[in-house]
Design a protein around this motif. Sequence first.
Motif, short mmCIF file in Angstrom:
data_model
loop_
_atom_site.label_atom_id
_atom_site.label_comp_id
_atom_site.label_asym_id
_atom_site.label_seq_id
_atom_site.Cartn_x
_atom_site.Cartn_y
_atom_site.Cartn_z
N THR A 1 0.84 -1.02 -0.24
CA THR A 1 -0.10 0.04 -0.13
C THR A 1 0.73 1.36 -0.10
O THR A 1 0.51 2.15 -0.89
N LEU A 2 1.90 1.21 0.86
CA LEU A 2 2.79 2.33 0.98
C LEU A 2 3.40 2.58 -0.43
O LEU A 2 3.67 3.68 -0.97
N LYS A 3 3.83 1.51 -1.10
CA LYS A 3 4.63 1.58 -2.23
C LYS A 3 3.58 2.06 -3.54
O LYS A 3 4.28 3.01 -4.22
N VAL A 4 2.53 1.69 -3.46
CA VAL A 4 1.69 2.24 -4.52
C VAL A 4 1.30 3.73 -4.55
O VAL A 4 1.39 4.27 -5.37
N CYS A 5 1.03 4.02 -3.21
CA CYS A 5 0.68 5.41 -3.03
C CYS A 5 1.89 6.33 -2.96
O CYS A 5 1.63 7.48 -3.75
N GLY A 6 2.98 5.83 -2.60
CA GLY A 6 4.29 6.70 -2.90
C GLY A 6 4.39 6.59 -4.29
O GLY A 6 4.89 7.74 -4.79
N HIS A 7 4.26 5.58 -5.00
CA HIS A 7 4.46 5.69 -6.52
C HIS A 7 3.61 6.78 -7.16
O HIS A 7 4.11 7.57 -8.05
N PHE A 8 2.43 7.02 -6.48
CA PHE A 8 1.36 7.94 -7.28
C PHE A 8 2.09 9.47 -6.69
O PHE A 8 1.96 10.19 -7.96
N LYS A 9 2.54 9.67 -5.75
CA LYS A 9 2.96 10.94 -5.49
C LYS A 9 4.38 11.22 -6.28
O LYS A 9 4.51 12.12 -6.78
N SER A 10 5.21 9.97 -6.39
CA SER A 10 6.37 10.11 -7.15
C SER A 10 5.94 10.59 -8.70
O SER A 10 6.63 11.47 -9.17
N CYS A 11 4.94 9.96 -9.30
CA CYS A 11 4.69 10.25 -10.54
C CYS A 11 4.00 11.49 -10.71
O CYS A 11 4.35 12.36 -11.61
#
Length: 451
Positions: free
Chosen positions: A381-391
């Motif tokens: 969950t942290l990885k997916v949400c972090g990827h969104f912010k990074s994008c």
Amino acid sequence: LTNAQQGGGSTSARPDTMADPHPDARTQWVEDVVVPGLKIKVERFRKLLNSEADAAVVRDFLDATEAHAIYFADGAKELAVYAQAPANLKKKMLYLAKGEGGPLTADSVRSAVMYGDLHPKPLDGMLQVCADVYLPLISSPANQQGWPDVVANEVTELFHRTVSAMYIAMGQAQGKTMLPLPPAQMLVDGGTGSKDKIHVLETAVVTWTTQIKNVLKLDPEHVLQSGHPGPLAGLEFWETKATNLESMMAQLHGDKIRKVMRVLNITKSPYYDAFALLIKEVDLACAEAVDNKKFLRTLKPSFEKLNSSDDFLELPELFAPIMHIMLLVWRDSKHFNTPAGLAVLLREVCNDLIARARAYVEPEEVFNIEASEAVERLVMTLKVCGHFKSCYFTYKLKSAKEIPQNPWKVQNAALFPRLDAFLERCMDLLDLFKTVTQFEKLERVEIGGNK
């Protein structure tokens, strides 16, 4: 009680005689009412009576004390009768209602039963009757004989306000802003030379101004005030607002409102200039809403996938396309290129992302599963949400290079308040479950001691 108009329709005339009379004079009277009332052939009514179930409904109305009303509707194939009015009425229906309970006799049926039409849209029917029947009767000088002028004017104005309120409510029921028009006779002679007529027209302008300003003040952030809506709700907001403003523009530029404006201009009314400026504001707001609807529509397929996806781990595949299209919209749209609009849209995307993450973590079950599995879910969950912010930050830098005159300049605190709070809670849970997994590795746990 006498037969009277009810339910927003017109009462049909009843013939005195019919060929092939029924053995029961009461049933014959019902036929005399229903056939011309619904404009059907006699054979359709008599076919209904040949059905035992339908005939029983009619007999219960005539004989039973507890049966107070009966409803007839002409269907595509045959006439239908109901003891209770159907919920989804699509065509005009004719009703018969007893003034008092008890069985009906051949002599009492004519005076004890009132009948009339039920409009498929009751509010529309009520408006039609009030505007086309009662308002002309009330405002007619022949019906105001003996009334003081003050009373006559006040009664007419109050009833016209009632009709206007019905018209506005009918528009609200349809999701539109409908501007109530003043009586037609106010514009017959141009409306000049009568202070009362000018007052009525100015009152109408005040009502329109209130309605229009209520629509203009709505902004996308208004959607966020109702729970945690996703981006599809934001797109629906612009579609609804565009449709509403286009409808208002058609009314404002129609002949009737143009006549009102012409009269106010001729009479030098102080309301004319202010309302003319308001019409220009509506034109500009409509152009903005239509433009935003057109450009944001390109994001709808990606938002639908985000909203309905069952595979949380595949969501990162949507982030780059969403950000890319948002950047193109920002670049090419004439109106959707402000920090406020971008912030609202991204917060709505975050709401859907959080909803998908919660469904993946399953907070109701996370304490009932193995700690190692809970850790894995939280990490992903942290990885997916972090990827969104990074994008987002990647495309923010791209906006500065491709659109230097208007890059994405929005404070992070305005974009991710709820997402950051969600991630912080996930981090707390992750620390907890990691601690649990460490304790599970020990052969024996001893808590306590002298020191």
